[in-house]
Structures are given as structure tokens and as C-alpha cells.
Scaffold this motif. Structure first.
Motif, short mmCIF file in Angstrom:
data_model
loop_
_atom_site.label_atom_id
_atom_site.label_comp_id
_atom_site.label_asym_id
_atom_site.label_seq_id
_atom_site.Cartn_x
_atom_site.Cartn_y
_atom_site.Cartn_z
N HIS A 97 3.81 -1.51 -1.48
CA HIS A 97 4.35 -2.40 -2.57
C HIS A 97 5.30 -1.51 -3.45
CE1 HIS A 97 1.60 -5.21 -1.03
NE2 HIS A 97 0.56 -4.37 -1.37
N ARG A 119 8.35 -3.41 -5.22
CA ARG A 119 8.00 -4.46 -6.44
C ARG A 119 7.78 -3.53 -7.64
NH1 ARG A 119 4.13 -8.75 -4.58
NH2 ARG A 119 5.78 -9.08 -3.16
N GLU A 125 13.46 -9.56 -5.80
CA GLU A 125 12.67 -8.62 -4.93
C GLU A 125 13.21 -8.93 -3.46
OE1 GLU A 125 8.60 -9.41 -3.76
OE2 GLU A 125 8.80 -7.35 -2.86
#
Lengths: 178, 215
Positions: free
Chosen positions: B20, B23, B81
Motif C-alpha cells: 500500500h 496510497r 490513486e
């Protein structure tokens, strides 16, 4: 999605976790894929460079691959992005004079294999396409191209520059190929 | 360099990458930028948080504004994103924006219908229409910078769209922060002038994206 592509996704996930063996296998496979990808889109002399450039980009941006998505579109988007970059930089870079013995082997088939590039060039004005084909793909000097086409040397340069800029724009607007 | 050698070099000392990561990077950029915008709203000579904030905070008008801008910011963030990674499919992400816009348009038309006293000029123009889009733009600048710096570590391949998304998120975040200052209560005003500020930020983002986001 083919089994091979699923496998690439798995290898990339392993690589993201730090598995060097998986990563090396992946890069070896991607290299082959990229060679084919660029062989159809760039003059043969630029293929190797583009492949290396893209492998480095893949390495630097490997964290942007999302394991929940298919790998192939990610790869294709990176390859295509670098391709557009190349098309632009073809206009800026002056081609080095190649020693005569390099281009002999397999020259004809490598030239004609840049199928997609050749197809794209039909969308340019004929004078632009001709200038790019002679100087950037077949490796003639600007003077030689000028003598063959009757365009002045500076017109050849301008046509190359404009034609390549136009190509980059066309490519960018096209939906992903492959 | 030979390509085999390059591959060996790249796979040597391979470091794991954070899950991740993209993000989190974008979120950090957003938060930093928003913090600067917040400082601006507090200390910019002609701004400052509205003095009746505690009263306003229980009114519909205040939350309507905030809900409108914040929902657009988060929808924009979703698109951003995706667009910050290679291979985002053509999701027609402008469509994402229709629900909040339609909802506000609905509220606007209801208000127009039930308040027939007819001062339509102030309904649409309020008393600060000329400054609203400008301040929204001003406050979006630090957020935009934060997002662009985060995106330098990512890999947008459609630079215009990615720039537009960054502009939209920055604009909507700037507008949310501006809502702390702005005392307008009419939904018509928000629909018109806030949206105009957001649109301007989006267009600027799209225009500078190809220059700023190359990698």
C-alpha cells in the motif's frame, strides 16, 4: 489472461516481498517480451536501449504494481510510456554514425519488423514520414536523405522533428495496443 | 551495458517494497499540503476562520458545503490513486463526480422552490462570489504541491488525466478548508462558485501535469 501472465504477477508479488530469485526470473522473461514489444515499434538500433531503460523503470516503480490487478496491463503501460518517451527523444538525439560492419546482419528483416512504427508513419505527412524513415530508421545521414528526397537539409530536420512530435501525440491518444 | 548484466545487477540486493505504498505516499502528500493550507487560512491577512464557526457548525449550510467538497475530494483521490499507477483502465472517472453534483443541484432547486421571496441575485452570487474561486485556487496550491511531490515516487502514465485528478483533489481539499472561512449559506452559491474553483484547479492540473509528472 494466459498462464504465463498470471505467473508474472505472482513473480512480481514475490519480488515486491524481496525474493531476488523470483525477480530475476521475472526480469528475464520480461526482457524477452520487451524485446518483441520494441522490435515492432522502434528502429532496430534503439531496441536494446529501450529494453534496458524499461527494465530500470520497472525496477524503480515496482511498488506501483497492485497485486490485486493483472500484471500485463501494468507492464504494457510502462512499456508504452517509455516508447512514447523514445519517440520524442529520437527527434532530439543526433544519431551516431554507425561503423559499417554493424548493420549488415539481418538488417532487412529488422527494419521491416518495426511494423507498428511503420503503420503509424502512414498517418504522417509523406514528407515527414520519408524523412524519418530515411534518417531515423534506415540510418542515412541528413545530407543523403536530402539528396534522395530533394528536401533541403534543414527541411529534413524540421520534418523529422515535427513528424516525431506528431507520432508521440498519436500514440498517446491511441488506446493501449497489445 | 549488456542486458543480462543489468538484470543481475537489478536483482542483487533486492529490497522489499512497502504494501500500500502508493496510497500512503499520496495520503501523506495530501495531509502535508492541507496542513499548509490550514495555516494559510488561519494567518492570511484577508482570510481567518469565520468568527461564528461554533454557531455555523450546527447549520445545514455549513455541512452541505463541507460534504460537497469533501466527497469530491475523496472521489478524486480514488481516481488519483489509480492514475498514479501504470495500467489504470479507462474508468470514466468524471462520472464519479456526478452524484455529489446532482445531489447539490437537487438541494439547490428545492431551496429555490420553497423560498419564493425572489432575491435570486444573492442566492446565486452571495456577497463574496468574486473571491471564492480565487481563494479556493490559492488554498489548493500547497495541496497540489504535496500531491505532485508524492507522485514523483509513483508512475502515472497518463499525465494529463493524472494532473487533472491531482488538481481536482487539491481544489476540493482547498475548498473544504476555505469553507471554514466562507460564511455563504446558499446551496446555489456553492454549486456555482465552489464548483468553478474546483474546475479551474482541475484544468490547471491537467495543463501542468505533462510537464510536472514526467518520469
Amino acid at each position: 489472461m494466459t498462464a504465463a501472465e498470471e505467473e508474472w504477477g505472482r513473480l512480481m508479488v514475490a519480488a515486491q516481498q524481496g525474493n531476488a530469485g523470483a525477480y530475476r526470473r521475472l526480469l528475464d522473461e520480461l526482457r524477452k517480451w520487451l524485446c518483441r514489444f520494441y522490435a515492432r515499434r522502434l528502429p532496430p538500433a534503439m531496441v536494446e536501449d529501450a529494453v534496458q531503460d524499461t527494465l530500470i523503470a520497472i525496477h524503480e516503480k515496482r511498488h506501483t504494481y497492485d497485486s490485486e490487478r493483472p500484471f500485463k496491463p501494468w507492464l504494457a503501460a510502462v512499456a508504452r510510456y517509455k516508447w512514447i518517451d523514445r519517440l520524442r527523444s529520437m527527434g532530439r538525439a543526433t544519431m551516431e554514425e554507425l561503423p559499417d560492419d554493424i548493420a549488415i546482419e539481418d538488417h532487412e528483416s529488422s527494419v521491416t519488423s518495426s511494423v507498428i512504427l511503420t503503420q503509424l508513419m502512414t498517418k504522417l505527412k509523406p514528407a515527414q514520414a520519408e524523412a524519418i524513415r530515411l534518417v531515423k530508421i534506415e540510418g542515412f545521414s541528413v545530407e543523403e536523405a536530402s539528396a534522395r528526397t530533394g528536401q533541403s537539409g534543414s527541411l529534413i530536420k524540421v520534418n523529422i522533428h515535427r513528424g516525431l512530435a506528431r507520432l508521440a501525440t498519436i500514440v498517446q491518444k491511441q488506446p493501449d495496443v497489445e | 551495458m549488456n542486458t543480462e548484466v543489468l538484470i543481475v545487477e537489478l536483482s542483487r540486493n533486492l529490497q522489499p517494497v512497502p504494501l500500500h505504498g502508493p496510497r500512503a505516499l499520496l495520503r501523506r502528500g495530501l495531509i502535508r499540503g492541507a496542513a499548509v493550507a490550514m495555516v494559510l487560512v488561519l494567518f492570511w491577512p484577508s482570510l481567518a476562520v469565520r468568527s461564528d464557526l461554533s454557531v455555523a457548525a450546527v447549520t445545514m449550510g455549513f455541512w452541505m458545503k463541507l460534504l460537497y467538497t469533501a466527497s469530491i475530494a475523496s472521489l478524486g483521490f480514488f481516481a488519483l490513486e489509480r492514475l498514479s499507477r501504470p495500467g489504470a483502465r479507462d474508468l470514466h472517472w468524471t462520472r464519479l463526480l456526478w452524484p455529489p453534483i446532482a445531489l447539490l443541484a437537487l438541494v439547490t432547486s428545492i431551496q429555490l422552490a420553497i423560498a419564493p421571496d425572489g432575491n435570486t441575485a444573492s442566492f446565486w452570487m452571495g456577497s463574496s462570489w468574486f473571491q471564492c474561486p480565487l481563494y479556493v485556487m490559492l488554498l489548493s496550491v500547497p495541496v497540489f504541491v504535496g500531491l505532485v511531490r508524492a507522485m514523483a515516487h509513483l508512475a502515472p502514465t497518463r499525465l494529463e488525466a493524472a494532473g487533472a485528478a491531482a488538481g481536482l483533489v487539491a481544489g476540493a481539499t482547498g475548498a473544504s478548508i476555505y469553507a471554514l472561512h466562507c460564511a455563504e449559506t446558499s446551496p446555489g452559491f456553492v454549486l456555482l462558485w465552489y464548483s468553478l474553483g474546483l474546475a479551474a484547479a482541475t484544468l490547471v492540473g491537467a495543463a501542468v501535469g505533462p510537464r510536472l509528472l514526467r518520469w
